[in-house]
Design a protein around this motif. Structure first.
Motif, PDB file in Angstrom:
ATOM      1  N   LEU A 147       0.836  -1.209   0.000  1.00 24.69           N
ATOM      2  CA  LEU A 147       0.000   0.000   0.000  1.00 24.69           C
ATOM      3  C   LEU A 147       0.867   1.254   0.000  1.00 24.69           C
ATOM      4  O   LEU A 147       0.416   2.333   0.398  1.00 24.69           O
ATOM      5  CB  LEU A 147      -0.913   0.000   1.230  1.00 24.69           C
ATOM      6  N   ASN A 148       2.091   1.122  -0.461  1.00 20.78           N
ATOM      7  CA  ASN A 148       3.022   2.244  -0.462  1.00 20.78           C
ATOM      8  C   ASN A 148       2.620   3.318  -1.473  1.00 20.78           C
ATOM      9  O   ASN A 148       1.981   3.029  -2.489  1.00 20.78           O
ATOM     10  CB  ASN A 148       4.437   1.758  -0.812  1.00 20.78           C
ATOM     11  N   THR A 149       3.020   4.552  -1.180  1.00 17.65           N
ATOM     12  CA  THR A 149       2.846   5.681  -2.090  1.00 17.65           C
ATOM     13  C   THR A 149       1.382   5.875  -2.454  1.00 17.65           C
ATOM     14  O   THR A 149       0.972   5.792  -3.617  1.00 17.65           O
ATOM     15  CB  THR A 149       3.716   5.532  -3.357  1.00 17.65           C
ATOM     16  N   ASN A 150       0.596   6.117  -1.436  1.00 16.67           N
ATOM     17  CA  ASN A 150      -0.790   6.522  -1.597  1.00 16.67           C
ATOM     18  C   ASN A 150      -1.003   7.791  -0.770  1.00 16.67           C
ATOM     19  O   ASN A 150      -0.044   8.501  -0.460  1.00 16.67           O
ATOM     20  CB  ASN A 150      -1.737   5.394  -1.185  1.00 16.67           C
ATOM     21  N   ASP A 202       5.421   5.963   2.559  1.00 19.31           N
ATOM     22  CA  ASP A 202       5.115   7.076   1.663  1.00 19.31           C
ATOM     23  C   ASP A 202       3.608   7.329   1.559  1.00 19.31           C
ATOM     24  O   ASP A 202       3.034   7.380   0.481  1.00 19.31           O
ATOM     25  CB  ASP A 202       5.706   6.818   0.270  1.00 19.31           C
ATOM     26  N   ASN A 203       2.991   7.478   2.727  1.00 20.35           N
ATOM     27  CA  ASN A 203       1.598   7.889   2.818  1.00 20.35           C
ATOM     28  C   ASN A 203       1.526   9.149   3.673  1.00 20.35           C
ATOM     29  O   ASN A 203       2.519   9.873   3.806  1.00 20.35           O
ATOM     30  CB  ASN A 203       0.735   6.761   3.391  1.00 20.35           C
ATOM     31  N   GLN A 204       0.390   9.401   4.272  1.00 20.81           N
ATOM     32  CA  GLN A 204       0.214  10.576   5.128  1.00 20.81           C
ATOM     33  C   GLN A 204      -0.342  10.162   6.496  1.00 20.81           C
ATOM     34  O   GLN A 204      -1.093  10.905   7.118  1.00 20.81           O
ATOM     35  CB  GLN A 204      -0.716  11.591   4.443  1.00 20.81           C
ATOM     36  N   LEU A 251       6.948   1.667   7.316  1.00 16.09           N
ATOM     37  CA  LEU A 251       6.157   2.801   7.803  1.00 16.09           C
ATOM     38  C   LEU A 251       6.870   4.123   7.518  1.00 16.09           C
ATOM     39  O   LEU A 251       6.481   5.159   8.060  1.00 16.09           O
ATOM     40  CB  LEU A 251       5.926   2.661   9.313  1.00 16.09           C
ATOM     41  N   ASN A 252       7.862   4.084   6.685  1.00 14.87           N
ATOM     42  CA  ASN A 252       8.664   5.270   6.400  1.00 14.87           C
ATOM     43  C   ASN A 252       7.876   6.330   5.629  1.00 14.87           C
ATOM     44  O   ASN A 252       6.853   6.045   5.001  1.00 14.87           O
ATOM     45  CB  ASN A 252       9.893   4.876   5.585  1.00 14.87           C
ATOM     46  N   ASP A 253       8.349   7.575   5.700  1.00  8.44           N
ATOM     47  CA  ASP A 253       7.784   8.685   4.927  1.00  8.44           C
ATOM     48  C   ASP A 253       6.302   8.879   5.168  1.00  8.44           C
ATOM     49  O   ASP A 253       5.497   8.953   4.240  1.00  8.44           O
ATOM     50  CB  ASP A 253       8.056   8.484   3.434  1.00  8.44           C
TER      51      ASP A 253
END
Length: 322
Positions: free
Chosen positions: A109-112, A135-137, A157-159
């Motif tokens: 689910l990365n980069t959403n 890479d989420n928020q 859980l990075n970014d």
């Protein structure tokens, strides 16, 4: 006659086999299918197709324009072991969206644009070994969100925008081999950071960073927001919250849904400005000194009672009078 019947039977078997194999040739619009590997890859989509092969093992939906998922988007795909949703525009995950994927081992689910996770969203994924949420928020994690993932080996859980993780967040991950925590807003001035700090110290070899195409252990690379200080160096002794409970005390308290008097006291100390504390301490010391001068000069009790209009002086002077 018997030979003719055998030929008819063989013909039907071949025909039925051909029809069955054509299930994988009739791929969903926008997707390509590989029947041998039982995999489906889709591109250019805004919604998850509802006619994906039910016996698919792998589903790659990365690099699409998915902004939301139906709660039942994957409920017919119970054989999936791999689901890639990387690089989409997902803002939320519906409750129960993964509940039928009991064989899933790899979820990306990365980069959403996920800002939160619903409680229990991964509870049915008991075979999961890889979970990518980088890479989420994400601003916080639900309590116990990883508790059922006892087979998990890799967690990203990075970014994100995480300031802390819930107490005992990683305690059930007994098979974890790698976790990536870099580039978050870790708040090292909050008592809530103490669990993560201690966990990193104990599990330093599992805390990795990705650089130049490879992962390597770097527990010091998880740093506090606004500084380069490592989270694993933070203890209650080197923060200004002297009232932070120890990890043992935290574990002994009731669940997070219950607010204890001790927790309330800690929060009050956290929110109390440092300058105000300094001013009160300075005033108290000055008052004690003033009272000592009064008693040294044998000032009458009448004067002390006049000074008692100031509450702090009343307490200090009257109680401390020899």
């Amino acid at each position: 006659m018997e030979r003719w019947f055998s030929r008819i039977t063989m013909f039907w078997m071949l025909f039925l086999g051909e029809v069955q194999s054509q299930d994988w040739t009739k791929c969903s619009t926008g997707c390509t299918c590989d029947g041998n590997k039982m995999s489906v890859t889709c591109n250019g989509l805004k919604n998850v197709p509802n006619d994906i092969q039910k016996d698919a093992k792998k589903l790659d939906l990365g690099f699409n324009s998915l902004s939301k998922l139906s709660p039942t988007a994957f409920h017919n795909l119970k054989e999936l072991t791999y689901l890639n949703l990387d690089i989409n525009q997902l803002q939320t995950l519906p409750i129960g969206v993964f509940d039928q994927l009991v064989n899933l081992a790899d979820l990306r689910l990365n980069t959403n644009q996920l800002t939160s996770l619903p409680p229990g969203v991964f509870d049915h994924l008991t075979k999961l070994t890889i979970l990518g949420l980088g890479d989420n928020q994400l601003q916080s994690l639900p309590h116990g969100v990883f508790d059922k993932l006892t087979e998990l080996k890799t967690l990203s859980l990075n970014d994100n925008q995480l300031r802390s993780v819930p107490d005992k967040a990683f305690d059930k991950l007994s098979k974890l081999e790698m976790i990536v925590l870099t580039d978050n807003d870790w708040d090292c001035e909050s008592c809530d950071i103490l669990y993560l700090s201690q966990w990193i110290r104990v599990n330093s070899e599992k805390v990795k960073q990705y650089t130049d195409g490879k992962y390597f252990a770097d527990p010091d690379g998880v740093t506090c927001q606004g500084t380069m200080e490592s989270v694993n160096k933070i203890t209650k002794e080197n923060t200004f919250q002297a009232g932070c409970p120890t990890t043992t005390q935290q574990m002994a308290t009731s669940p997070a849904s219950t607010t204890t008097t001790e927790t309330m006291t800690v929060r009050e100390k956290q929110t109390k400005p440092r300058m105000k504390i300094f001013q009160e301490e300075l005033f108290s010391k000055a008052s004690i000194f003033f009272c000592q001068v009064i008693f040294t000069q044998h000032v009458s009790l009448v004067v002390i009672h006049i000074l008692a209009e100031i509450p702090l002086l009343h307490i200090v002077c009257v109680v401390r009078k020899p």
